[in-house]
Design a protein around this motif. Structure first.
Motif, short mmCIF file in Angstrom:
data_model
loop_
_atom_site.label_atom_id
_atom_site.label_comp_id
_atom_site.label_asym_id
_atom_site.label_seq_id
_atom_site.Cartn_x
_atom_site.Cartn_y
_atom_site.Cartn_z
N LYS A 64 1.45 2.70 -3.40
CA LYS A 64 0.33 3.20 -4.21
C LYS A 64 0.41 4.71 -4.35
N TYR A 77 0.83 -1.21 0.00
CA TYR A 77 0.00 0.00 0.00
C TYR A 77 0.87 1.26 0.00
N GLU A 107 -13.03 -5.40 -0.82
CA GLU A 107 -12.66 -6.25 -1.96
C GLU A 107 -13.87 -7.05 -2.41
N ASP A 138 -4.18 -9.83 8.03
CA ASP A 138 -3.90 -9.72 6.59
C ASP A 138 -3.92 -8.26 6.12
O1 LIG Z 1 -1.84 -7.72 1.17
C1 LIG Z 1 -2.92 -8.01 0.73
O2 LIG Z 1 -3.56 -7.14 -0.06
C2 LIG Z 1 -4.57 -7.56 -0.96
C3 LIG Z 1 -5.32 -6.30 -1.36
O3 LIG Z 1 -4.43 -5.48 -2.06
P1 LIG Z 1 -4.98 -4.45 -3.16
O4 LIG Z 1 -3.77 -3.75 -3.62
O5 LIG Z 1 -5.64 -5.28 -4.21
O6 LIG Z 1 -5.97 -3.59 -2.45
C4 LIG Z 1 -5.50 -8.56 -0.32
O7 LIG Z 1 -6.35 -9.09 -1.31
C5 LIG Z 1 -4.70 -9.69 0.26
O8 LIG Z 1 -5.57 -10.58 0.95
C6 LIG Z 1 -3.66 -9.18 1.22
O9 LIG Z 1 -2.80 -10.25 1.57
#
Ligand SMILES: O=C1O[C@H](COP(=O)(O)O)[C@@H](O)[C@H](O)[C@H]1O
Ligand SMILES: NC(=O)C1=CN([C@@H]2O[C@H](COP(=O)(O)OP(=O)(O)OC[C@H]3O[C@@H](n4cnc5c(N)ncnc54)[C@H](OP(=O)(O)O)[C@@H]3O)[C@@H](O)[C@H]2O)C=CC1
Length: 492
Positions: free
Chosen positions: A185, A182, A219, A238
């Protein structure tokens, strides 16, 4: 921090046949190569157990970059920098052969002995690999050496401490790059700029003007084939321990005296230290957990979490977390920061909403008009940008108000193609810029906050699980968290 713009290095990827390497790492290295950010003096060595030749490995790499290469003719040239070295990382003898290969590639590619060891494997191997790299002499090099470590960094504070102690035998803290993607980003990096480069916001960024902050990371995908990992993790470990708390730290930190990694990290650490610790008995008042059941996503029926592969049919694991955080310092006393994150929700979106306090007297109340609070929305993904919600006069003869929005969207501006998070982070690791990696102190403080909550949840079964339908915005109880403070989640 090195100022060199075209770094040269060997990159050793442990876990080279895995999902992360294929989906994120190879495409990111390709983009760096294509846009000239890394010099041609680089080579990548892939390590995993399955037997592949260099040719087979290169062909797999070419396939995984094809979606970002868009038919460019340089993919083969790019893949020719890749080498495959199969072995089981738990067997220390094999490291000697790897050492020989790295020595040869160092001279063939003139990489000045610079080495990145990227651990893209299950965390139980992190300590073993670091120990073997040191004991077998792979860390003895004329150039710099850096260890890039994927998440999760431990399972709780004691295991994170053990892991840290193990890798610190082989690498100095200044050589350890703990990834939190993150932090790579675009709009997460923009938080500091929005706050510290705008006279409009910085004076208002405190408990006198802000009533609450809401961070949502939802998500649509479920746990997919990661059931084994997720059963031991849950949404709290997570997503909250790392990504969500990192965003909180960036939103709440004091302006650093300089924009260097040490000063920024030091301010983030102060926020994490000031975060009010929640005792196990009080967790229910501050946190809500959820687990998705069956439901509909994009019109398709999907199964519940407990029906997934490698998941206990009576699982107590949370796939959703909402929480209220309080930062007990001068700037933030009394301002709740609400967070929520979950799988199988109605949309894929990460947003931060800063709600400003109401004006002291509303001149328009007399006319029965409600004036909405001002909101600053930081859109992290999928759109990247900011939206400011204000009130203005409705056109016409009468003086009545209407909500308006000022929008800035990165994705809509021609020519802006923001780098992928991993692309930035790999580049930063090659340049030696640690700003967007997490320091051990941040990891430790985050775990000590999270551990109380996870202990409370492990000790009590959630009898209402599953408590939200796939395709919804999570359990109803999460609304109560805000309602008791007189707020609601903004449906933006
Ligand atoms: O670190 C993780 O992040 C993803 C979500 O990341 P994103 O950049 O798609 O928002 C998450 O799906 C995953 O479970 C987790 O391990
Ligand atoms: N996938 C993702 O989207 C994300 C992953 N991560 C993290 O990245 C790391 C890797 O995840 P992911 O790629 O999904 O995992 P995978 O299970 O897909 O890949 C694991 C890799 O490790 C190799 N491997 C396993 N055991 C050994 C061994 N004893 N010796 C040598 N190689 C071995 C496997 O290859 P082989 O079987 O050939 O040995 C494979 O290349 C984890 O820490 C995860 O938490 C973080 C964020 C997102």
């Amino acid at each position: 921090m090195s100022k060199k713009e075209n770094p040269t290095s060997l990159i050793v990827i442990f876990g080279a046949t895995g999902d992360l390497a294929k989906r994120k790492l190879y495409p990111s290295i390709y983009r760096l190569y294509k846009n000239g950010s890394i010099s041609k003096n680089f080579a990548v060595v892939g390590v995993a157990r399955r037997p592949l030749t260099n040719e087979e490995f290169r062909s797999n790499v070419s396939k995984s970059v094809s979606s970002v290469a868009n038919g460019d003719g340089n993919v083969e040239e790019f893949s020719s920098h890749f080498y495959y070295h199969p072995f089981d990382v738990t067997s220390s003898e094999s490291y000697q052969q790897l050492k020989g290969l790295l020595g040869d590639l160092d001279s063939d590619y003139e990489t000045n002995g610079n080495r990145i060891f990227y651990l893209a494997m299950a965390p139980e191997f992190f300590g073993t690999i670091a120990t073997n790299l040191k004991s077998e002499g792979l860390t003895e090099t004329d150039g710099w050496k850096r260890l890039v470590i994927e998440k999760p960094f431990g399972h709780n504070l004691p295991s994170a401490k053990d892991l840290n102690a193990e890798i610190r035998q082989a690498f100095d803290e200044s050589e350890i790059y703990r990834i939190d993607h993150y932090l790579g980003k675009e709009m997460v990096q923009n938080i500091e700029v929005i706050r510290f480069a705008n006279a409009l916001f910085e004076p208002l960024w405190n408990n006198r003007y802000i009533s609450n902050i809401q961070i949502t990371s939802s998500e649509v995908l479920g746990v997919e084939d990661r059931g084994r990992y997720y059963e031991n993790s849950g949404a709290l470990r997570d997503m909250v321990q790392n990504h969500m708390l990192q965003m909180v730290a960036l939103l709440a930190m004091e302006p650093p005296i300089k924009l260097n990694p040490e000063e920024i990290r030091s301010e983030k650490v102060k926020v994490l230290r000031a975060m009010r610790k929640i005792e196990q008995d009080d967790v229910e008042d501050y946190f809500v957990r959820g687990q998705y059941g069956a439901g509909f996503v994009d019109g398709d029926q999907v199964q519940g979490y407990r029906e997934g592969n490698s998941v206990d049919p009576n699982s107590n694991t949370e796939t959703y977390v909402a929480g209220k955080l309080l930062i007990d310092n001068f700037r933030w006393a009394g301002v709740p920061i609400y967070i929520r994150t979950g799988k199988r929700m109605s949309e894929k979106s990460t947003k931060i909403i800063v709600q400003f306090k109401d004006i002291p007297m509303n001149l328009y109340y007399n006319r029965g008009e409600k004036v909405d609070p001002n909101l600053l929305v930081i859109n992290i993904q999928p759109e990247e940008g900011i939206t400011l919600h204000l009130n203005a006069k409705k056109s016409g003869k009468d003086v009545t108000t209407t909500p308006i929005k000022l929008d800035y969207t990165n994705n809509c501006i021609d020519g802006i193609n923001t780098p992928e998070a991993y692309e930035r982070l790999i580049y930063d690791a090659m340049r030696g810029d640690m700003t967007n990696f997490t320091h051990w102190d941040e990891v430790a403080l985050s775990w000590s906050f999270i551990d109380e909550i996870s202990k409370a949840w492990e000790n009590t079964r959630a009898f209402d699980f599953p408590n939200y339908e796939s395709g919804s915005m999570g359990p109803k109880q999460a609304d109560g968290l805000l309602e008791k403070d007189g707020f609601h989640w903004w449906p933006l």
